[in-house]
Design an enzyme around this catalytic site. Structure first.
Site, PDB file in Angstrom:
ATOM      1  N   ARG A 240       0.978  -1.203  -0.010  1.00 17.77           N
ATOM      2  CA  ARG A 240      -0.028   0.110  -0.151  1.00 17.77           C
ATOM      3  C   ARG A 240       0.923   1.227  -0.010  1.00 17.77           C
ATOM      4  O   ARG A 240       0.407   2.386  -0.722  1.00 17.77           O
ATOM      5  CB  ARG A 240      -0.841  -0.047   1.156  1.00 17.77           C
TER       6      ARG A 240
ATOM      7  N   GLY B  64     -11.448  -9.592  -1.700  1.00 17.74           N
ATOM      8  CA  GLY B  64     -10.720 -10.272  -0.518  1.00 17.74           C
ATOM      9  C   GLY B  64     -10.096 -11.679  -0.954  1.00 17.74           C
ATOM     10  O   GLY B  64      -8.767 -11.358  -1.470  1.00 17.74           O
TER      11      GLY B  64
ATOM     12  N   GLY C 295     -13.437  -4.650   0.359  1.00 15.90           N
ATOM     13  CA  GLY C 295     -14.980  -4.259   0.926  1.00 15.90           C
ATOM     14  C   GLY C 295     -15.530  -2.974  -0.197  1.00 15.90           C
ATOM     15  O   GLY C 295     -16.570  -3.153  -0.815  1.00 15.90           O
TER      16      GLY C 295
END
Ligand code: AMP
Length: 397
Positions: free
Chosen positions: A36, A355, A378
């Site tokens: 990230r 996921g 999500g």
């Protein structure tokens, strides 16, 4: 709408919401996966290269009430500096006097990282005053945190109101939006969605939305057995959601009306216990014996699914075909992953989103061989369900 690629950042201070919710080692607090942090760099680089300075804000973990040392973003400063090749200044609060002093002093080319936003409950509650205070750190706002774009938090959505003329997406969010629109809106057919995972209940809205957009839907994983039962099959001790049998029937009927080809696994690798060491046998999915449970799609289904995928031009994959965490039941998921790679090599666009399919493609070390692997679990699921994401809407409004 402003475009990061053409915006003039010269002399400006860009307040960027990034997703630095990275895993930390429990003892040393060093970053164990910097994906990230690396993903945030292209946006930061754009601003710095064009003469701006950068104030970064993010959450990390789930602090309960107020500051907790283990969730401090101070732990990631060294890794940010390593990845960016730039000094990163850090302030131990996000809205204190010190924090505002630090952002006011920032010179072009410099980077400041604010402390974990979730040390204030106001972040998650979407508090307007908190968002207003945060907004005072910059002259423009960039949202590049796709992972939290489905949350209406202060720093992800509410804050946009304070930058009516100077808000934009970062390059990471742009890529996510572009990828999903290549699949759902501007696709090349045949379009195939592969939907797996444990439960029908968590994928209904995705299936309902996809039926209007795709040519083929390949169903795998635990959810396949609820569909098999809905069709009158006997499924032994396989995972099943009896409350969703009617829903499964409706989805099948709806697909038929809309000429969408739904493939269910004809055969199944069944086991006599939920364990990697269990005995296994290949059975017809509609005839799973008592005491046995479906753990993976069978050889025949793997071949059928691979054929369909390899002949597709646009592919979306969400959810594994079986219990891929266990070596003996990972083959269906791996075969599907390899077929997606093959199709991509032949020119198809492939998006892996949400996921466990992302975990699977990473496990098989194939993530560099598909078109895009989404960074937002999500958020991607809600996008696939056809929902409007607050963090995206706030920029577009
Ligand atoms: P989801 O988060 O809904 O995509 O589900 C992912 C989980 O589904 C993974 O942990 C898989 O192990 C699990 N799963 C896949 N196939 C099966 C199956 N046949 N029976 C039980 N669990 C399964």
């Amino acid at each position: 709408m402003n475009d990061i690629a053409t915006f003039d950042f010269s002399g400006k201070k860009a307040l960027i919401r990034v997703d630095f919710n990275v895993p930390l080692d429990k003892e040393t607090f060093s970053v164990t996966d910097n994906t990230r942090i690396k993903a945030a760099w292209p946006t930061i680089q754009q601003v710095l290269d064009k003469g701006g300075s950068v104030v970064l804000m993010s959450h990390l973990g789930r602090p309960k009430s107020g500051p907790e040392d283990r969730f401090s973003l101070k732990h990631i400063v060294a890794e940010c500096e390593r990845v960016f090749g730039h000094e990163v200044n850090f302030v131990s609060d996000s809205i204190s006097e010190d924090a505002f002093e630090a952002s006011a002093k920032l010179q072009p080319g410099q980077i400041l990282l604010l402390e974990n936003l979730r040390f204030y409950p106001h972040e998650k509650s979407g508090d307007r005053d908190f968002a207003k205070k945060l907004s005072q750190h910059g002259n423009l706002y960039i949202n590049d945190a796709f992972g939290t774009a489905h949350r209406a938090h202060a720093s992800t959505a509410v804050i946009s109101d304070f930058f009516p003329e100077a808000k934009m997406f970062g390059t990471l969010i742009n890529k996510e939006i572009e990828s999903i629109s290549k699949v759902l809106d501007h696709n090349q057919s045949p379009v195939t969605a592969i939907v797996g995972g444990a439960k029908v209940s968590s994928k209904i809205e995705i299936l309902e939305n996809l039926i209007n957009k795709v040519d083929n839907i390949l169903i795998g994983g635990g959810m396949a057995y609820t569909f098999a039962k809905a069709q009158g099959g006997v499924i032994g001790n396989s995972l099943v959601e009896d409350d969703y049998i009617e829903t499964a029937k409706e989805i099948l009927a709806n697909a038929k009306t809309k000429n969408v080809n739904i493939l269910l696994p004809e055969d199944t690798i069944a086991a006599n216990a939920f364990s990697n060491d269990a005995e296994k046998q290949i059975v017809n999915t509609a005839e799973i014996p008592d005491g046995w449970m479906g753990m993976d799609i069978g050889e025949k289904s793997m071949g059928e699914y691979a054929d369909c995928i390899e002949n597709s031009k646009t592919i979306l994959w969400n959810g594994p075909m079986g219990v891929f965490e266990m070596a003996n039941f990972q083959h269906g998921t791996k075969k599907v992953a390899l077929a997606v790679v093959k199709a991509t090599q032949k020119g198809a666009f492939s998006l892996i989103g949400g996921g466990d399919s992302v975990a699977a493609i990473n496990k098989f070390e194939l993530s560099n061989h598909v078109s895009h692997v989404s960074t937002g679990g999500g958020a991607m699921l809600e996008y696939l369900e056809g929902k409007e994401l607050p963090g995206i809407k706030a920029i577009l409004d």
